[in-house]
Design an enzyme around this catalytic site. Sequence first.
Site, mmCIF file in Angstrom:
data_model
loop_
_atom_site.group_PDB
_atom_site.id
_atom_site.type_symbol
_atom_site.label_atom_id
_atom_site.label_comp_id
_atom_site.label_asym_id
_atom_site.label_seq_id
_atom_site.Cartn_x
_atom_site.Cartn_y
_atom_site.Cartn_z
ATOM 1 N N GLU A 1 48.302 65.359 28.701
ATOM 2 C CA GLU A 1 47.825 66.749 28.609
ATOM 3 C C GLU A 1 49.007 67.663 28.355
ATOM 4 O O GLU A 1 50.023 67.565 29.060
ATOM 5 C CB GLU A 1 47.161 67.211 29.912
ATOM 6 C CG GLU A 1 45.803 66.681 30.160
ATOM 7 C CD GLU A 1 45.121 67.340 31.360
ATOM 8 O OE1 GLU A 1 45.364 68.531 31.618
ATOM 9 O OE2 GLU A 1 44.366 66.635 32.033
ATOM 10 N N GLU B 1 45.356 63.853 37.624
ATOM 11 C CA GLU B 1 46.218 64.732 38.438
ATOM 12 C C GLU B 1 46.036 64.456 39.921
ATOM 13 O O GLU B 1 45.655 65.349 40.689
ATOM 14 C CB GLU B 1 45.923 66.196 38.106
ATOM 15 C CG GLU B 1 46.249 66.540 36.663
ATOM 16 C CD GLU B 1 46.095 68.019 36.325
ATOM 17 O OE1 GLU B 1 45.265 68.687 36.957
ATOM 18 O OE2 GLU B 1 46.800 68.502 35.414
HETATM 19 C C1 BGP Z 1 44.502 70.281 34.026
HETATM 20 C C2 BGP Z 1 43.199 69.530 34.071
HETATM 21 C C3 BGP Z 1 42.355 69.653 32.860
HETATM 22 C C4 BGP Z 1 42.505 70.922 32.082
HETATM 23 C C5 BGP Z 1 43.892 71.506 32.076
HETATM 24 C C6 BGP Z 1 43.998 72.915 31.546
HETATM 25 O O1 BGP Z 1 44.889 70.654 35.302
HETATM 26 O O2 BGP Z 1 43.445 68.147 34.245
HETATM 27 O O3 BGP Z 1 41.053 69.323 33.222
HETATM 28 O O4 BGP Z 1 41.489 71.792 32.230
HETATM 29 O O5 BGP Z 1 44.485 71.478 33.341
HETATM 30 O O6 BGP Z 1 43.617 73.808 32.535
HETATM 31 P P1 BGP Z 1 42.594 74.980 32.310
HETATM 32 O O7 BGP Z 1 41.386 74.363 31.757
HETATM 33 O O8 BGP Z 1 42.389 75.562 33.635
HETATM 34 O O9 BGP Z 1 43.252 75.905 31.373
#
Ligand code: BGP
Length: 489
Positions: free
Chosen positions: A381, A186
């Site tokens: 993701e 990201e």
């Molecule tokens: C993204 C990140 C991940 C992951 C995901 C879900 O922004 O790349 O590392 O964690 O979000 O977010 P969260 O864990 O805050 O629910």
Amino acid sequence: MDKRTVTPTSAAAATAPTFPANFLWGGATAANQIEGAYNEGGKGLSVQDVTPGGLMSPPVAGPTEDNLKLVGIDFYHRFAEDIALFAEMGFKVFRFSIAWSRIFPNGDELEPNQEGLEFYDRVLDELEKHGIEPLVTISHYETPLHLANEYNGWTNRKLIDFYARYARVLFERYGSRVKYWLTFNEINSLLHIPFMSGGIPTPAEELTEQTLYQAMHHELVASALATKIAREVAPGVQIGCMILAMPTYPLTPHPDDVLAAMHAEQGNFAFGDVHCRGAYPGYFLRKLRDRGITLDITDMDRELLRENTVDFVSFSYYMSVCEADRAKLGEIELGQGSIMGGIPNPTLQASEWGWQIDPIGLRVVLNQFWDRWGKPLFIVENGLGAKDVLVEVGGVKTVIDDARISYLNDHLYQVGEAIADGVDVLGYTTWGCIDLVSASTAQLSKRYGFIFVDRHDDGSGTLERYRKKSFYWYHDVISSNGDTLAAPR
Ligand code: BGP
């Protein structure tokens, strides 16, 4: 008056989507959210080891017991068991990140830590044993803490060389075993979460835009340099950038709102434009000029960006947002979960953490990115963070996670639609395929997995793994190559 009938159109397709035979189905994780063992095997501290409160909270002085990431889900010791479970679901690909501070504990050493390298040898052995393709993120919010404290993170140009040395070691060691690589997780999030994404400890109120955008430039150059090194030392690898994708819709059809939404999208497009087209786009240079920002860009930087564009584009997708001409709006309530800002969409429902659910937005993003860059896309993701309850069915502990199944079904269905639109999609890795520690809130109760991990926000739990209902659902999706996906209701 001209009275015409408007025929409603539907987002649903007439036929079920078809996925290519070699579609890479799998799951995604990051080292700091699963490995634990924060001080084992010669590992140094990373920015994650001092952020027990997650993305939005300021760092603390050192590792503290309330930091769930220090133990994570103990993947460091249980990776073989976990990979066997992924194989049982039929994974074709597994995305994980390498913890920079396992390889270079401080980040600025000349020689890597052998024990760290050996750990990932073993992870790769296990994946190979099960025929699962690795997809490796080189830097996933895991800058070594020393680089943050001593160099002010990515604001310092020296980070480019430290990162390049680290990336070279990885390509030399694993380049023949790992085909797909992502340079920075990201990368566009740096502008929003400077400490977690860029190891920049300067408090937000003291950090100037000039410094922040310079740090962004350093990461973009480092990404291009890593791509160059990969092609030299490991021909055949595929390098991707990784963008936090968030389609932005105008809140109303008013042209001012449309323009505001366009500007918000360009803020994210710029990162893909540099990675795919090799230069900063005009609209971005104008934005810098308007804000009085002058970047230090050398001729060598320009050449690196131009000559080393990526092979594919990967992205995370969780939600869309709306934007509007803010000058015309009164006080508005921002979406809870979005680190990028944005206005909640009045037509959508949200998850328990306030992340708005928009499967069609994924089809929109896939089409936008494909039209814009013409490079293969990888959804690395996507998933639903939700509270899960372990129950016993027929003497077996499980979680009946119907909401997750329907979330994933509806998103994957839209991936199929995008493929039918002609978009080249390499694969899809569900975020947090096994429960892990949340990045934004550092909780374990925000669960994404097909596999329940018995560990809780207070640190208690046995760390035992249990298959959820979605585990079997995903198995069927993969083995049917998407044929079991249901049309959205
Ligand atoms: C993204 C990140 C991940 C992951 C995901 C879900 O922004 O790349 O590392 O964690 O979000 O977010 P969260 O864990 O805050 O629910």
